[in-house]
Enzyme design. Structure first.
Site, short mmCIF file in Angstrom:
data_model
loop_
_atom_site.label_atom_id
_atom_site.label_comp_id
_atom_site.label_asym_id
_atom_site.label_seq_id
_atom_site.Cartn_x
_atom_site.Cartn_y
_atom_site.Cartn_z
N TRP A 11 0.86 -1.21 0.06
CA TRP A 11 0.01 -0.03 0.13
C TRP A 11 0.95 1.22 0.04
O TRP A 11 0.20 2.24 -0.05
CB TRP A 11 -1.15 -0.10 1.21
CG TRP A 11 -2.07 -1.07 1.07
CD1 TRP A 11 -1.98 -2.17 0.07
CD2 TRP A 11 -2.99 -1.33 2.22
NE1 TRP A 11 -3.31 -2.94 0.47
CE2 TRP A 11 -3.67 -2.48 1.60
CE3 TRP A 11 -3.34 -0.79 3.17
CZ2 TRP A 11 -4.99 -3.16 2.53
CZ3 TRP A 11 -4.58 -1.55 4.07
CH2 TRP A 11 -5.17 -2.41 3.67
N HIS A 97 13.05 -2.57 -1.10
CA HIS A 97 12.32 -2.01 -2.02
C HIS A 97 12.88 -1.05 -2.90
O HIS A 97 13.80 -0.23 -2.08
CB HIS A 97 11.02 -1.49 -1.69
CG HIS A 97 10.08 -1.39 -2.71
ND1 HIS A 97 10.15 -0.13 -3.47
CD2 HIS A 97 8.89 -1.94 -3.06
CE1 HIS A 97 9.11 -0.37 -4.37
NE2 HIS A 97 8.43 -1.41 -4.12
N GLU A 169 11.42 -7.00 -9.21
CA GLU A 169 10.83 -5.60 -9.43
C GLU A 169 11.72 -4.82 -10.54
O GLU A 169 12.58 -4.24 -9.75
CB GLU A 169 10.51 -5.20 -8.34
CG GLU A 169 9.49 -5.77 -7.47
CD GLU A 169 8.66 -4.77 -6.72
OE1 GLU A 169 7.37 -4.94 -6.88
OE2 GLU A 169 9.12 -3.95 -6.07
N GLY A 175 5.11 1.27 -11.13
CA GLY A 175 4.46 2.60 -11.32
C GLY A 175 4.36 3.26 -12.67
O GLY A 175 4.19 4.47 -12.88
N SER A 214 3.81 -2.71 -12.28
CA SER A 214 2.77 -2.46 -13.11
C SER A 214 1.80 -3.64 -13.39
O SER A 214 1.31 -3.75 -14.33
CB SER A 214 3.19 -1.86 -14.52
OG SER A 214 3.65 -0.52 -14.30
N GLY A 236 0.41 -0.07 -6.95
CA GLY A 236 -0.87 0.89 -7.33
C GLY A 236 -2.17 0.15 -7.30
O GLY A 236 -3.34 0.53 -6.84
P1 PGA Z 1 3.32 -0.77 -8.99
O1 PGA Z 1 4.41 -0.99 -7.86
O2 PGA Z 1 2.49 -2.22 -9.03
O3 PGA Z 1 2.57 0.40 -8.63
O4 PGA Z 1 4.14 -0.88 -10.24
C1 PGA Z 1 4.96 -2.17 -7.44
C2 PGA Z 1 5.85 -2.14 -6.19
O5 PGA Z 1 6.49 -1.22 -6.33
O6 PGA Z 1 6.03 -2.87 -5.61
#
Ligand code: PGA
Length: 253
Positions: A11, A97, A169, A175, A214, A236
């Site tokens: 979140w 992260h 990631e 994002g 994403s 998101g």
């Molecule tokens: P996102 O973020 O789904 O908004 O791309 C993923 C994350 O940062 O864990």
């Protein structure tokens, strides 16, 4: 965690107490028992909302935090210990992260210390790794991933963790509405599993790799159809009940 897909909702720094409760309530009421039996759901609210969200949890929805500090306790203004997180029933912690690495200058050494501290408190770290756009373009993805993994797990006996979870990631996909291709994400997942299995002497099947960047309710199944991807870390799309629950419903094995 057997063979179910793992869907983690990160979140991030969103919501208020009121909207966080409303979100978890809506998630619960939109999911059937079958949805929850078929998938392991983990929600990671901000620290200040952990307690109120924890009160709403039901079976098969677990709680995680978005970070922790590496010392047990003491004079570390503004930090949160694993003991505090554990006290609020956090089973998981997102560690390393890319937003923390890039915005807060979190280093591999710090990440390693955080994972060691998770082990002390039996919190399962969800380690995030991923390359930048220019690193991918110059063919360095695997080198970057290997380096992040070996440094994060340096001198850590992974067999002591109940689960080993890594979120792949790619930074350029977070994002941006520009996800990795499922094939590339699967290649990264295989590579991550091989590096860990080889260097840490654990079985490949005991390592779970999630894809993040994403992910939405339309593309989730493309990722989960790939052989080596075991779930997703969703940003998101996890703070809207409708999109997050659609992702979960599309995540049955
Ligand atoms: P996102 O973020 O789904 O908004 O791309 C993923 C994350 O940062 O864990």
């Amino acid at each position: 965690m057997q063979n179910k897909n793992i869907i983690v909702g990160n979140w991030k720094m969103n919501l208020t107490a009121k909207t966080a409760i409303s979100l978890i309530k809506k998630i619960k009421s939109s999911l059937s028992r079958t949805d929850l039996n078929n998938c392991n759901v983990i929600v990671c609210p901000s620290f200040v909302h952990l307690q109120i969200v924890q009160k709403e949890l039901i079976k098969n929805i677990a709680l995680g935090c978005q970070n922790i500090f590496w010392e047990r306790e003491g004079a570390y203004t503004g930090e949160i210990s694993t003991k505090m997180a554990k006290n609020l029933k956090c089973k998981y912690a997102i560690i390393g992260h890319s937003e923390r690495r890039n915005i807060l200058n979190e280093t591999d050494v710090m990440i390693n210390k955080k994972i060691k501290q998770c082990q002390q408190e039996s919190i399962i770290p969800i380690l995030c790794v991923g390359e930048r756009q220019e690193e991918r373009q110059s063919g360095h993805t695997n080198r970057i991933l290997k380096n992040q993994l070996l440094k994060a797990y340096h001198e850590i006996n992974l067999t002591k963790f109940k689960e080993v979870i890594v979120a792949y990631e790619p930074i350029w996909a977070i994002g941006t509405k520009n996800p990795s291709s499922p094939i590339d994400a699967n290649d990264a997942a295989i590579f991550i599993k091989e590096v860990i299995a080889r260097n840490k002497r654990i079985k490949i099947e005991n390592i779970k790799v999630l894809y993040g960047g994403s992910v939405d309710s339309h593309n989730i199944s493309n990722f989960l159809n790939e052989e080596f991807i075991d779930g997703s870390l969703v940003g998101g799309a996890s703070i809207k009940a409708s999109s997050f629950t659609r992702i979960i419903k599309n995540s049955h094995k």
